[in-house]
Design an enzyme around this catalytic site. Structure first.
Site, short mmCIF file in Angstrom:
data_model
loop_
_atom_site.label_atom_id
_atom_site.label_comp_id
_atom_site.label_asym_id
_atom_site.label_seq_id
_atom_site.Cartn_x
_atom_site.Cartn_y
_atom_site.Cartn_z
N ALA A 70 113.46 1.31 -72.39
CA ALA A 70 114.04 2.33 -71.94
C ALA A 70 115.38 2.61 -72.50
O ALA A 70 115.99 1.62 -72.95
CB ALA A 70 113.82 2.46 -70.66
N GLY A 115 111.00 -1.69 -71.34
CA GLY A 115 109.95 -0.44 -71.37
C GLY A 115 108.83 -0.75 -72.62
O GLY A 115 107.91 -0.19 -72.39
N GLU A 138 115.48 -6.80 -68.18
CA GLU A 138 116.08 -5.86 -67.21
C GLU A 138 117.09 -6.72 -66.14
O GLU A 138 118.26 -6.06 -65.81
CB GLU A 138 115.07 -5.29 -66.14
#
Ligand code: CO8
Length: 270
Positions: A70, A115, A138
């Site tokens: 992301a 992502g 993450e």
């Protein structure tokens, strides 16, 4: 569309995420475009298989990155509520991808991080180039995976491996991704797209109603108890009968003519 191309080659749609400046990282605009492209594919009954891949980076290297996650710049200033909304946006689009009626092959051509790994896991089948790198980084950024990674990784590679990858934020190479079942096959860079197209063509040559029913039976069945799952299969199995696909497919077999038996019949979506 600014960050996505959709090409249709016969019965195969090729979706390419193209944000060269950010290694194809997923920002809101890209997610919106992906959402619209999936609607377009869904509305086209002639499409029987989809390939999802990533475009070249800004230096023109086509095998640098599939999707590098992301968009960290966009996420960096989000509030709690905005973070949750961004997670929902991604989850909604990825769920639409996962439940698209036709099979989606993900051709992973480089980094599939955060992502990027999560969107790959929303596809039916993953294959990758031998330089591909996978990971859920993450926790190193102070967040959890937010586009389905905590759920799909455990389902694809098993709970133990998923927890190791997510807690450690350790990236893995293509050979390890193959060994743990995250990808079905590894190819050289030059062989990746031809292999994806070959597999898509094989799928597209089969009866489309049956292929769609198989996808729905597998996906819906995985979310159900076995007693309910087999009923899901029974209903979808029954739904194939009396269709042109079933009549032509079985008719060809019963003809006994070896030439005809192998011939691709003119399947129809009805
Ligand atoms: N977001 C935004 N920009 C990115 C991203 C990203 N994820 N990844 C790379 N870029 C940009 C870089 O900033 C750089 O831009 P510029 O040229 O303007 O400086 C350009 O792409 C090229 O990148 P690098 O120079 O860093 O290329 P390298 O070859 O040196 O490194 C890497 C490549 C290793 C892939 C490196 O770019 C990297 O580590 N990227 C980040 C990977 C990552 O951590 N991804 C996970 C993001 S978090 C996530 O995906 C969570 C999903 C769920 C969200 C839920 C929300 C609530």
């Amino acid at each position: 569309m600014n960050n996505l191309t959709l090409e249709v080659e016969g019965a195969i749609a090729i979706l390419t995420i193209t944000r060269p400046a950010a290694l194809n990282a997923l920002n809101s605009e890209t997610l919106n475009e992906l959402d619209a492209a999936l609607d377009e594919i869904n509305a086209n009954a002639d499409i029987r298989a989809v390939i999802l891949t990533g475009g070249a980076d800004k230096k023109g290297n086509a095998f640098k990155s599939f999707v590098a996650g992301a968009d960290i710049g966009e996420m960096s200033t989000l509030t709690k509520a905005e973070g949750e909304a961004f997670g929902k946006k991604g989850n909604d689009v990825f769920r639409k991808l996962e439940t698209l009626p036709v099979p989606v092959i993900c051709a992973i051509n480089g980094f599939a991080l955060g992502g990027g790994c999560e969107i790959a896991m929303s596809c039916d089948i993953r294959i990758c180039s031998d330089n591909a790198i996978f990971g859920q980084p993450e926790v190193g950024l102070g967040i959890t995976p937010g586009f389905g990674g905590t759920q799909r990784l455990a389902r694809v590679v098993g709970v133990g491996k998923a927890k190791e990858m997510i807690y450690s934020a350790r990236n893995i190479k293509a050979d390890e991704a193959y060994r743990i079942g995250l990808v079905n096959n590894v190819y050289s860079a030059e062989e990746l797209m031809p292999a994806a197209k070959k597999l898509a063509s094989i799928i597209a040559a089969n009866a489309p109603i049956a292929v769609r029913a198989c996808k729905k039976a597998i996906n819906d069945g995985l979310d159900a108890k076995m007693d309910d799952a087999i009923v899901i299969e029974e209903k979808l199995f029954g739904s194939c009968f009396e269709t042109e696909d079933q009549k032509a497919g079985m008719g060809n077999f019963l003809e006994k003519d070896p030439e005809k038996k192998l011939k691709v019949v003119p399947f129809q979506n009805k």
